[in-house]
Design an enzyme around this catalytic site. Sequence first.
Site, short mmCIF file in Angstrom:
data_model
loop_
_atom_site.label_atom_id
_atom_site.label_comp_id
_atom_site.label_asym_id
_atom_site.label_seq_id
_atom_site.Cartn_x
_atom_site.Cartn_y
_atom_site.Cartn_z
N ASN A 76 0.85 -1.20 0.00
CA ASN A 76 0.00 0.00 0.00
C ASN A 76 0.88 1.24 0.00
O ASN A 76 1.93 1.29 0.64
CB ASN A 76 -1.01 0.01 1.15
CG ASN A 76 -0.42 -0.16 2.53
OD1 ASN A 76 0.64 -0.76 2.70
ND2 ASN A 76 -1.09 0.38 3.52
N VAL A 77 0.44 2.22 -0.76
CA VAL A 77 1.17 3.48 -0.88
C VAL A 77 0.17 4.60 -0.57
O VAL A 77 -0.73 4.87 -1.38
CB VAL A 77 1.76 3.65 -2.30
CG1 VAL A 77 2.57 4.94 -2.38
CG2 VAL A 77 2.65 2.45 -2.67
N GLU A 78 0.31 5.17 0.61
CA GLU A 78 -0.64 6.20 1.05
C GLU A 78 -0.20 7.57 0.54
O GLU A 78 0.89 7.73 -0.03
CB GLU A 78 -0.75 6.15 2.58
CG GLU A 78 -1.32 4.82 3.04
CD GLU A 78 -1.62 4.74 4.52
OE1 GLU A 78 -1.14 5.60 5.29
OE2 GLU A 78 -2.37 3.81 4.90
N SER A 85 -0.82 12.09 1.25
CA SER A 85 -1.36 13.18 2.08
C SER A 85 -2.80 13.50 1.67
O SER A 85 -3.62 13.89 2.50
CB SER A 85 -0.51 14.43 1.92
OG SER A 85 0.77 14.20 2.45
N SER A 86 -3.09 13.36 0.40
CA SER A 86 -4.48 13.44 -0.07
C SER A 86 -5.01 12.01 0.04
O SER A 86 -4.80 11.18 -0.85
CB SER A 86 -4.51 13.94 -1.52
OG SER A 86 -5.84 13.97 -1.98
N CYS A 143 -4.02 0.57 -2.61
CA CYS A 143 -3.84 -0.63 -1.79
C CYS A 143 -2.76 -1.53 -2.39
O CYS A 143 -2.45 -1.46 -3.58
CB CYS A 143 -5.14 -1.43 -1.73
SG CYS A 143 -6.49 -0.62 -0.86
N GLU A 171 -2.90 -4.68 -3.11
CA GLU A 171 -3.39 -5.58 -4.16
C GLU A 171 -3.38 -4.88 -5.51
O GLU A 171 -2.96 -5.43 -6.53
CB GLU A 171 -4.83 -6.03 -3.85
CG GLU A 171 -4.96 -6.85 -2.58
CD GLU A 171 -5.25 -6.01 -1.35
OE1 GLU A 171 -4.71 -4.89 -1.24
OE2 GLU A 171 -6.01 -6.48 -0.50
N CYS A 203 -10.67 -3.07 -4.43
CA CYS A 203 -9.71 -4.08 -4.92
C CYS A 203 -10.42 -5.32 -5.43
O CYS A 203 -9.99 -5.93 -6.41
CB CYS A 203 -8.71 -4.45 -3.82
SG CYS A 203 -7.51 -3.14 -3.52
N1 THU Z 1 -5.24 -1.56 2.45
C1 THU Z 1 -4.61 -2.38 1.56
O1 THU Z 1 -3.52 -2.07 1.05
N2 THU Z 1 -5.21 -3.55 1.24
C2 THU Z 1 -6.35 -4.02 1.84
O2 THU Z 1 -6.79 -5.11 1.53
C3 THU Z 1 -7.02 -3.21 2.86
C4 THU Z 1 -6.53 -1.83 3.01
C5 THU Z 1 -4.53 -0.34 2.87
C6 THU Z 1 -5.08 0.96 2.37
C7 THU Z 1 -4.57 1.93 3.43
O3 THU Z 1 -3.25 2.30 3.10
C8 THU Z 1 -4.53 1.10 4.69
O4 THU Z 1 -4.57 -0.25 4.28
C9 THU Z 1 -5.65 1.38 5.65
O5 THU Z 1 -6.88 1.30 5.03
#
Ligand code: THU
Length: 128
Positions: free
Chosen positions: A43-45, A47-48, A54, A56, A89
């Site tokens: 997962n790559v979050e 600031s926005s 995710c 996947e 996803c």
């Molecule tokens: N996230 C995933 O990468 N995969 C999932 O199956 C559930 C959620 C991430 C998105 C976000 O960065 C963090 O988990 C919290 O929701």
Amino acid sequence: MISDRDLYLMAKKALKNAYAPFSKFTVGAALLSETGEVFTGVNVENSSLGATICAERTAFVKAVSEGSQKFKTIAVVSGEGAVLPCGICRQFMFEFGDDLRIVTGDDADHLKVYEITDLLPEGFRLPL
Ligand code: THU
């Protein structure tokens, strides 16, 4: 031959690359193509927050970008243990077939296996 356990361990190894400074919820994925290639993702979050991707979808986008469109199994794991793909996803993965297997678990000795159609019954397809 890559086993579910192998794939799960690759997803777990990828966890360290997750970028999750906001939720602190790290996720790793490992996607096995029909030809035996593995594409990892995290997962790559952002600031926005809505721009977050995710693990996947990262794995799928990497795979498709590299020329793979047929897949067997995706393993996914969070820093907290087992995790199931979010709704976005599920639809994203369904695009590439209705026989994808999803593997997760708290550890490599306790894996759970799901089918995409169990997680997303009646997924959307454009009526082309
Ligand atoms: N996230 C995933 O990468 N995969 C999932 O199956 C559930 C959620 C991430 C998105 C976000 O960065 C963090 O988990 C919290 O929701």
